[in-house]
Structure formats: structure tokens, C-alpha cells
Design a protein around this motif. Structure first.
Motif, PDB file in Angstrom:
ATOM      1  N   ASN A 424       0.826  -1.204   0.000  1.00  0.00           N
ATOM      2  CA  ASN A 424       0.000   0.000   0.000  1.00  0.00           C
ATOM      3  C   ASN A 424       0.867   1.264   0.000  1.00  0.00           C
ATOM      4  O   ASN A 424       0.505   2.267  -0.614  1.00  0.00           O
ATOM      5  CB  ASN A 424      -0.941   0.002   1.204  1.00  0.00           C
ATOM      6  N   ASP A 696      -9.328   5.334   1.430  1.00  0.00           N
ATOM      7  CA  ASP A 696      -8.544   4.105   1.333  1.00  0.00           C
ATOM      8  C   ASP A 696      -7.941   3.740   2.688  1.00  0.00           C
ATOM      9  O   ASP A 696      -7.942   2.562   3.082  1.00  0.00           O
ATOM     10  CB  ASP A 696      -7.422   4.269   0.302  1.00  0.00           C
ATOM     11  N   LEU A 700      -8.595   0.420   5.049  1.00  0.00           N
ATOM     12  CA  LEU A 700      -7.525  -0.429   5.581  1.00  0.00           C
ATOM     13  C   LEU A 700      -7.690  -0.630   7.078  1.00  0.00           C
ATOM     14  O   LEU A 700      -7.500  -1.749   7.595  1.00  0.00           O
ATOM     15  CB  LEU A 700      -6.161   0.195   5.262  1.00  0.00           C
ATOM     16  N   THR A 713       2.729   2.324   6.406  1.00  0.00           N
ATOM     17  CA  THR A 713       2.328   2.535   5.013  1.00  0.00           C
ATOM     18  C   THR A 713       2.835   3.884   4.502  1.00  0.00           C
ATOM     19  O   THR A 713       3.416   3.981   3.405  1.00  0.00           O
ATOM     20  CB  THR A 713       0.800   2.463   4.895  1.00  0.00           C
TER      21      THR A 713
END
Length: 795
Positions: A424, A696, A700, A713
């Protein structure tokens, strides 16, 4: 509908006026620095010419014993604008035995219409005071003198000078009166900016000194300073006429362009650096500003979509950015012009600042007007493109979304089984997205590459410069020590005062120096005669050094000025002869006493120089290398004890290299500036990614990501951007640094091989990764605090 467009545009401007002002200030500040540097470059390049015009600088110097009739004839020569003379008193300064440019005005022209000085501090001397002087900056620095200090000098008697002029080799110690002169002012003359300025420039005594000592101190004729009508264009004709007029009474005749060439080269380098800095800043600033303005316009795209649904055409939606864009364009251009004028007193700097006769506020209207137009054009162009892209129809948006493709790197990372945080992070770094999730990935990657490139290039340049300064051989000094023959007239090829018998000296050579004419143009000449041990000669950069009596090696600038190459023949004129010599190599010239241009001159063997030798004007030195294991301090003390020799000293960094070292901060500043802009670009991408991809990140976290994985990330996103910059930036930076050093080294005439600091370059890898992760800390923390319910509900 156009009224509605105007109404919406006005409301948008009133709502965002603070952001509009900030964008205008950003563009104006970047433009101001660019314009100030460009105007400074133009002012720098003209500084020396304006200084010479302001000081009525001479273009020719003649040394001899002229009669009044000969001087009158010289003033009538075509191309002569003014003539001034100095009576060359035979004074010797113990702390600077090679400094001989000392005299009193022989007429009212010197110091008024020829070679006017500029008082830097203190005052002018009282013409009626025999002990008051002003000295040039170079001599003041060399002897560590200031206002109120005293300069002590010895002198040769008239009888000694008469013997010297008859060719007597050694007339013994000075027997004229000792004088003590009080420094009342520091001045700047044309010579002080040139290579001669580093060794002292010119010391002008008062008319009262002339009256007091004319019968007690010997005089080496006169120095005749000639200012021509059209500068260098008139020099050859006036020199030829001077030789006819003065005949045997002329000791030396030379154009003075060689004296200021070092200053001109340094000024050209400064101007080039400023132009490069202005160009780099303009490019980097335009990219940074484009990113900010594009983002500002995209923020209001939602409103335009609603207006699109109400029937507004694409042109009308683009036009809604018009008022704010015009305000930004006008305000930034005006701000750039005003601030650039305010910054003008900072330029020029270095030797160009010393030359500039008028430091202060200046408005270079050519640069300012063209620059203002360019700033406004960039603003309008970026705004039009951004508004056009933001006004796409829904069909366009759907097409763009459908055409978006995932990164192959991300796909391979996922296939390799890397953790979700890594994949990611790679996705956020490499996939720009579309619509509301679009992130300035390309600009961030470009910024990272430029930042690493700039830092790497700076490291290569700085390392190459440090190696040049720390390695005397690279700037022509192929020996460990030098000592000047301080006797009045001992000719080249005479005794060595027992130096060849000194056990602590492994190699010794005699070096004689004086000006010669190459194809009718004056250049400095050096002759090397080996006396003991391994050969000592000039550093060879191409071909070889002279070995036979009719061979010569020239500096790079001399070859260029004469249009010659290795293997060609050049005519060399000495005191009473002209001979042809074959050019066998390209060499560098060491700085011995008077400042010697690094790559401008001619090197001979002792035998080849002998027919050219002029006993009236020359310098004689001994250069040597210490024996292995010798007590260097003890050897230097024994050499210093020889009465005919001055104190031994080590290699001297040439003026050109020292001036380059003084502006070594400029590439560092540019690298720091570009590195900062790169961090801003990366930081902008990180912040934008966290804001635009909240959805997004929320998904997650909903799927099980904990705060640590979210921070990881973002950290991988930052690390990926840094890695891309390092992979591309390091090799291209090394190439750019080598090219930059080659450009500078070619200008100096030294070897062009760059020094690549492998350890420092490798250290940029962990440093760059650490810096981007430091920048990523706050966006990562904000991302970790994302509340999924709120983020998903707001979508």
C-alpha cells in the motif's frame, strides 16, 4: 450566464483571498530571487569594465628612461588618450622583497586622467608630507598594515642603481637611507584587482617624498602608464610606436590586459554562477509554484461540476479562475520587481563587488520588465492548464478513471508476498490516482530526483575543489619550498649560494621569470634550470615540458589566445632578439612572488631562455624538494640564513583558485535550496496523499490495519519516493558534478578529472531516507489517527 460566471468568480475570490495572497507571495518571492540573481549577473559581468572606465585605467605600461621630447611624441601617437608617469624609486620592503612597483608621480596626469585611485578607508596623503602614503589593499593584506601603521623600507643609493643599470651582478646590501612611511589610507587602483594586486599592486609616494629623497635614493627610470582611446584594440599599434620612439631607452613594454585577466576570469565565473543559479531557481520555483496553484484550482472543482450540471460551458468554467489568476499574476510580478530592486545592493559580490564603482539600489529594467512578463505568463499558463483539466466533463472523468492503470512495481510487490503495509505504501507513492484521489506523484518523484542530483553534484564539485587546493602539484607547484634571490641584479645562471651542497635538499632548480612577447603579444615567461636531483618543472597537463633550447610549453589560455596547438611554432621576442620555438606541451605555472596567471604564460629551459634574458626586469628564485627524512624546519633555517636569499616559503595557492574557493558557498547554497524544494515536494505529496486517500486508509483500518501499520504505510510511501530519487539522482548527479567541474577546470586551465567522494555520496542514501521519513512523521501520525466511520461517512 456570463453574469453568473462573474458572480461565482467574485464570490470565490472573496472566499479564498487569503490563499490567493499566499500564492502570489510565493510566486513573487521566487521571482524576486530569480530576477535579483539575473540582474546581479549582468551587473557582475560589467563590473570590471565600469571600474576601469571610472578609474581611467591604463592599458599599457612602459619602463625606461624617457626624455621630455619622447614623452611629448608619445602623446601624439594615434590611439593614445592620456599618458602618466611615475619615477621608479629604488626602495625595497623587507617583508615583500619582490614588490618593486614603487614611485612618485612624474606629472599631473598620473592619478587624475590616468590610474585614478579610490579611497576605501582613511584619507588621501598630504602632498607636502614626505612620510604619508596610501597603500593598495593587496599590500596592506600582505604586510598586515592598517591606518596609522608604519611601513619601513630600505633603499639603494644612486651609485648602486647606476651600477645595476650597467649590469653589475651584485651591488651588495642596500646603502641608501632607510625610510619610515605612515599609512593614512587604503586605496584601490586598477592593478589591485588584477593578479599584481595579490602581491601588492602599486605604491605611490607623495611629491614631497620626491623632493626630499631624489638626491639620496636611486631611481630606475620611469614607469609610463598609457591609456588608449579604444582599449585593447589600440594596444598593438601604440606598443609598436613606443618601441620606435624610445628605442634603446625602453626597458620593457607590455599591454596590461594580462594584469587584469585573473580578475576578469573570476568575474566571468561569478557571473556564470549567478546565471546558473537564476536558471535553476526559476525552474525549481516554477515547478513548486505550479504544484501549489494547480492544487488551489482543483480545490474548487466541485463547485464547477455543479455549475456544469446547471449548463455552464467548459470555457465559462475555465473563466471562473480568471479574476484570482489575474490578481496573482499582477501581484506576483509587481512584488518580484519591487523586491528584486530592494535586493540589488547585495550584488555583485566577491572581486566584482570590489570593482563595482556604484554599490547600491539599481533597477535593471531589461531584466525586470522581461522577468515580470515571464512571471505573469507562467502564472496565467499554469492556471489555464489547471482550470482546463479541472473542468472536464463527467464522461472525461469516467474515461480517465477507466484508463488509470496500476503500477507494475506494486503488482510485483504484491505477487512477491510483501506485507500489505509495504504494497500500500508503494501504491500511494507510485500510482497518481484520478479525480478526488489524485496525488502529485510525478512532481514528488521529480523533486526527489532533482534534490538528490543537486546534493550529489555539489559533493563532487566540492571534493574536486578541495583536492585541487590540497594538492600543490595540481596548480603547478611541483616543489616543497621556494626562496627568492634578493640581490639587486644577479643574473640567471649565476651561483646557487651553496644550496646544491645542502644535504636536506634532494632536488633543486633555478627559476627565472620575466615578460616576453609571443607573436607580438606580452605574456609571463618562466625558465627552469635543473641544478640537483630529480627534474623540477611546471606541471604538464598535455604533451610534455620543454627539454631543448628551442622548445616551449604554454598555458591553456595562452594557446587559446594565440590560436596555437601543441606542435605549432611561435615567435618569441626578448630584449634584443626574436626566435622561433616549437610548442611541445601545455603546462601550469606556479605562483612564486608576483602573482602569476595559473594557465597563462610560457615555460622555457634555462638554455632556451638565455637569449631572451633582460637584465633590467626579472625575478630569480630557487625551488626545491626536501630529502626524505630531512628536518624541514632546520633546512629552512639554514636557507633563511643565506644573506642573498629571502625567507623560504611553501607553495602558494594561485589567485584564481583562491577566488574560486571564496565562492565555494554558491554551489552549496544552490544544492541546499534545491534539496529544500525537493523535501517540500515530497512533503506536499505525502500530505496530499493522506488527505485525498482518507477513504482508502479508512478501509484499511476497517479491514484490520492498526495505527502502526498505517504509519508504516506512509513511511514506505516516503521511502519509495526517496529511493526513486536516489536511484536516478545519484548517477545523474555524479555526471552533472563532473560536467560542472570540467567546465570550471577548463576555465582555470587545470586538469579536468573530477574527484568523486564515494563515502560522502553513499552517505546520502541513509541521510535522504532519514530526512523524508522525518518529513513523513506528521502526515503518518495524522493518517494513523483517521477515524474510519467519520472518513467513510464524509465520502
Amino acid at each position: 450566464m456570463w453574469r453568473a460566471v462573474g458572480f461565482v468568480a467574485g464570490c470565490d475570490l472573496r472566499r479564498r483571498w487569503r490563499r490567493v495572497i499566499l500564492v502570489a507571495v510565493l510566486a513573487g518571492a521566487t521571482g524576486a530571487l530569480t530576477l535579483a540573481m539575473a540582474a546581479g549577473a549582468r551587473r557582475t559581468s560589467s563590473a570590471l569594465d565600469r571600474f576601469q572606465h571610472d578609474t581611467r585605467s591604463a592599458d599599457i605600461e612602459l619602463d625606461g628612461e624617457p626624455t621630455a621630447a619622447q614623452l611629448r611624441a608619445l602623446t601624439q601617437v594615434r590611439g593614445v588618450a592620456a599618458v602618466g608617469t611615475l619615477r621608479a624609486f629604488a626602495l625595497q620592503v623587507p617583508g615583500a622583497p619582490d614588490f618593486q612597483a614603487i614611485g612618485t608621480p612624474g606629472d599631473t596626469s598620473f592619478g587624475t586622467v590616468v590610474d585614478r585611485d579610490r579611497i576605501i578607508s582613511g584619507r588621501a596623503p598630504n602632498p607636502a608630507a614626505a612620510d604619508e602614503i596610501t597603500i593598495g589593499e593587496g599590500l596592506a593584506a600582505r604586510l598586515h598594515l592598517g591606518i596609522g601603521d608604519h611601513l619601513d623600507a630600505e633603499s639603494f643609493s644612486p651609485k648602486q642603481v647606476a651600477s645595476i643599470l650597467r649590469g653589475v651582478a651584485d651591488v651588495g646590501p642596500t646603502s641608501g637611507p632607510r625610510v619610515r612611511l605612515r599609512v593614512v589610507g587604503i586605496v584601490r587602483r586598477p592593478l589591485d584587482l588584477g593578479d599584481r594586486g595579490a602581491s601588492g599592486g602599486l605604491l605611490v609616494l607623495t611629491p614631497a617624498f620626491d623632493r626630499a629623497y631624489v638626491d639620496h635614493i636611486g631611481i630606475f627610470g620611469a614607469r609610463i602608464r598609457v591609456r588608449t582611446v579604444d582599449g585593447a584594440a589600440d594596444v598593438p599599434g601604440v606598443l609598436e610606436a613606443s618601441r620606435r620612439i624610445f628605442s634603446e631607452s625602453l626597458f620593457n613594454a607590455q599591454g596590461l590586459a594580462v594584469e587584469t585577466q585573473g580578475a576578469r576570469n573570476a568575474i566571468d565565473l561569478l557571473a556564470l554562477a549567478l546565471w546558473i543559479g537564476a536558471g535553476v531557481l526559476a525552474l525549481a520555483g516554477s515547478v513548486a509554484f505550479g504544484i501549489v496553484l494547480t492544487r488551489e484550482i482543483s480545490l474548487v472543482s466541485t463547485d464547477r461540476k455543479a455549475l456544469r450540471d446547471l449548463g455552464c460551458t467548459r470555457l465559462q468554467r475555465v473563466a471562473m479562475s480568471g479574476p484570482s489568476t489575474l490578481l496573482i499574476a499582477g501581484a506576483s510580478a509587481l512584488l518580484a520587481v519591487l523586491v528584486a530592486v530592494g535586493l540589488s545592493p547585495l550584488f555583485p559580490f566577491g572581486v566584482a563587488r570590489r570593482a563595482d564603482p556604484d554599490i547600491g539600489l539599481h533597477a535593471d529594467w531589461i531584466v525586470l520588465l522581461l522577468g515580470a512578463a515571464a512571471i505573469a505568463g507562467v502564472v496565467l499558463g499554469v492556471a489555464c492548464v489547471a482550470a482546463y483539466r479541472a473542468s472536464r466533463s463527467s464522461a472525461d472523468d469516467a474515461s480517465a478513471a477507466g484508463s488509470a492503470r496500476g503500477s507494475k512495481v506494486v503488482e510485483r510487490a504484491a505477487s512477491a508476498g510483501l506485507s500489505p503495509a509495504v504494497t500500500n505504501g508503494l501504491c500511494m507513492a507510485l500510482e497518481p490516482g484520478t479525480g478526488k484521489t489524485a496525488v502529485p506523484v510525478r512532481s514528488a518523484l521529480f523533486g526527489a530526483v532533482v534534490g538528490v542530483l543537486a546534493v550529489t553534484a555539489m559533493l563532487v564539485f566540492a571534493s574536486s575543489l578541495d583536492r585541487l587546493v590540497a594538492t600543490p602539484r595540481l596548480y603547478g607547484s611541483t616543489w616543497d619550498f621556494k626562496a627568492m634571490d634578493v640581490t639587486a641584479n644577479t643574473p640567471c645562471g649565476a651561483g646557487d649560494y651553496g644550496l646544491t651542497q645542502e644535504p636536506g635538499i634532494a632536488a633543486l632548480a633555478e627559476v627565472c621569470s620575466q615578460n616576453v612577447q609571443l607573436d607580438g603579444r606580452p605574456f609571463a615567461g618562466m625558465a627552469f634550470t635543473q641544478l640537483r636531483g630529480a627534474p623540477i618543472g611546471p606541471e604538464v597537463t598535455a604533451g610534455r615540458g620543454p627539454q631543448g633550447p628551442r622548445e616551449v610549453a604554454l598555458g591553456a589560455k595562452t594557446l587559446h589566445a594565440l590560436g596555437k596547438r601543441i606542435g605549432d611554432t611561435v615567435g618569441v621576442t626578448g630584449l634584443a632578439t626574436k626566435l622561433d620555438y616549437q610548442i611541445v606541451g601545455r603546462v601550469l605555472f606556479p605562483t612564486l612572488g608576483p602573482a602569476q596567471p595559473l594557465a597563462d604564460g610560457a615555460a622555457f629551459t634555462g638554455a632556451g631562455y638565455s637569449p631572451l634574458f633582460d637584465q633590467n626586469i626579472f625575478f630569480r628564485y630557487f625551488v626545491g624538494r626536501f630529502a626524505r627524512g630531512a628536518d624541514r624546519s632546520a633546512v629552512e633555517r639554514r636557507v633563511d640564513a643565506v644573506p642573498q636569499l629571502g625567507s623560504p616559503t611553501g607553495p602558494t595557492v594561485p589567485v584564481e583558485v583562491d577566488r574560486l574557493r571564496q565562492i565555494g558557498w554558491l554551489p552549496v547554497t544552490l544544492a541546499a535550496m534545491l534539496g529544500t524544494l525537493a523535501l517540500l515536494a515530497v512533503g506536499h505529496a505525502l500530505v496530499t496523499a493522506v488527505r485525498r486517500r482518507r477513504h482508502d486508509l479508512a478501509l484499511l483500518k476497517t479491514l484490520g490495519f492498526n495505527p502502526h501499520q498505517v504509519r508504516t504505510t506512509v513511511a514506505w510511501q516516503a521511502t519509495t519516493l526517496a529511493a526513486a530519487g536516489l536511484i536516478v539522482g545519484i548517477p545523474t548527479g555524479v555526471i552533472a558534478g563532473e560536467l560542472l567541474w570540467r567546465l570550471v577546470a577548463d576555465g582555470l586551465g587545470v586538469a579536468t578529472a573530477a574527484a568523486i567522494p564515494a563515502v560522502a555520496v553513499l552517505l546520502t542514501i541513509p541521510c535522504a531516507i532519514a530526512l523524508v521519513n522525518l518529513v513523513a512523521f506528521f502526515p503518518a501520525r495524522a493518517a494513523a489517527r483517521t477515524r474510519p466511520a467519520i472518513a467513510l461517512r464524509s465520502e
